[in-house]
Write an enzyme that holds these catalytic residues in place. Structure first.
Site, PDB file in Angstrom:
ATOM      1  N   SER A 111       0.837  -1.200   0.000  1.00  0.00           N
ATOM      2  CA  SER A 111       0.000   0.000   0.000  1.00  0.00           C
ATOM      3  C   SER A 111       0.869   1.246   0.000  1.00  0.00           C
ATOM      4  O   SER A 111       2.012   1.223   0.499  1.00  0.00           O
ATOM      5  CB  SER A 111      -0.895   0.004   1.245  1.00  0.00           C
ATOM      6  OG  SER A 111      -1.598   1.233   1.372  1.00  0.00           O
TER       7      SER A 111
ATOM      8  N   TYR B 129      -1.754  -1.380  10.292  1.00  0.00           N
ATOM      9  CA  TYR B 129      -1.919  -1.489   8.840  1.00  0.00           C
ATOM     10  C   TYR B 129      -0.686  -0.980   8.081  1.00  0.00           C
ATOM     11  O   TYR B 129      -0.089  -1.710   7.278  1.00  0.00           O
ATOM     12  CB  TYR B 129      -3.165  -0.732   8.388  1.00  0.00           C
ATOM     13  CG  TYR B 129      -3.454  -0.899   6.918  1.00  0.00           C
ATOM     14  CD1 TYR B 129      -4.041  -2.070   6.440  1.00  0.00           C
ATOM     15  CD2 TYR B 129      -3.132   0.087   5.999  1.00  0.00           C
ATOM     16  CE1 TYR B 129      -4.295  -2.243   5.089  1.00  0.00           C
ATOM     17  CE2 TYR B 129      -3.372  -0.075   4.650  1.00  0.00           C
ATOM     18  CZ  TYR B 129      -3.957  -1.247   4.198  1.00  0.00           C
ATOM     19  OH  TYR B 129      -4.195  -1.422   2.857  1.00  0.00           O
TER      20      TYR B 129
END
Length: 267
Positions: free
Chosen positions: A142, A156
């Protein structure tokens, strides 16, 4: 049809039932890669298998990567079908809303199992096949792995940053086998991700130019993997964000993220 690159063996795609995973499966099929699709939702996998079997050999293996036994079970299931994996796509993932202390440890442990441990174990268990087939790995990381960590969804960005570094090392170690390893680092992408994390209302307020379609993300990502990119951030806006963040002093970048966290993270 797009010619598949080093298409020996099947492409194993985790988290293939929706979002970027399903888009990856469709684009790989379009490029001629035979597929093994895995996720928890059997009905969605079967519907996708029926669709893509018209283009390539497509198998379905239902598995929950939250189960520590799942990587071994997948390896055994592939062997039982008499096939090998030539491309491993570690795509399965999600985010845990809330601050670190507000979430029970069991939830964090499940997250780490899926996002880090399963990624590493699948890569290790299938590595001999990937080397034999001069194939590779795509780790769906990401943009969050390139920018400072935000408040909320505490693990995350850390997990995605790990995936980027892991991909770099794996790529360097296995280049002699003809393997390509790429960390694909999307930014905001239209998918179910934000519905699952409960941030749909927040992120819907983000400007349109911040968003990409899953199909565009995977097309860029597969092109990047095929030409040997080790880390790829799809979308010009996302690449600008990555570059600007890297050029900023850490203190300034952290202050900017602290100011904007509430726009895309649920505390």
């Amino acid at each position: 049809m797009h010619a598949a690159v080093e298409a020996r063996g099947h492409a194993l795609v985790t988290g293939a039932s929706a979002g970027i995973g399903a888009a990856l499966a469709r684009e790989l099929a379009r490029r001629g890669h035979p597929l093994i699709l895995t996720a928890r939702r059997a009905d969605r996998l079967e519907a996708l298998r029926e669709e893509l079997s018209k283009q390539v050999d497509c198998r379905v293996l239902v598995a929950d990567l939250e189960d520590p036994e799942a990587p071994t079970q997948l390896l055994d299931a592939v062997a039982e079908q008499g096939i090998e994996v030539g491309l491993l796509v570690n795509n399965a993932g999600y985010g845990v809303p809330g601050t670190y202390g507000s979430v029970d440890w069991e939830t964090h442990a499940r997250f780490l199992q899926i996002m880090i441990t399963a990624v590493c174990e699948l890569s290790w268990r299938f590595l001999p096949q990937l080397q034999r087939n001069a194939g590779g790995v795509i780790n769906v990381a990401s943009l969050a792995g390139h920018v400072p960590g935000s408040a909320g969804h505490t693990l995350y960005a850390a997990a995605k940053s790990f995936m980027i570094k892991f991909s770099q090392s794996l790529a360097l170690e296995n280049a002699e086998h003809g393997m390509r390893v790429c960390a694909l680092c999307p930014g905001f992408t239209y998918s179910e991700f934000h519905d699952v994390t409960g941030t749909r209302d927040q992120v819907s307020k983000m400007p349109d130019y911040m968003w990409m379609q899953a199909e565009d993300v995977v097309r860029e990502g597969l092109d990047a993997w095929e030409r040997g990119e080790i880390v790829w951030v799809p979308g010009k806006v996302n690449r600008v964000i990555k570059t600007l963040t890297a050029l900023m002093p850490d203190r300034m970048a952290l202050k900017l993220v602290a100011k904007r966290s509430k726009d895309f993270r649920k505390l």
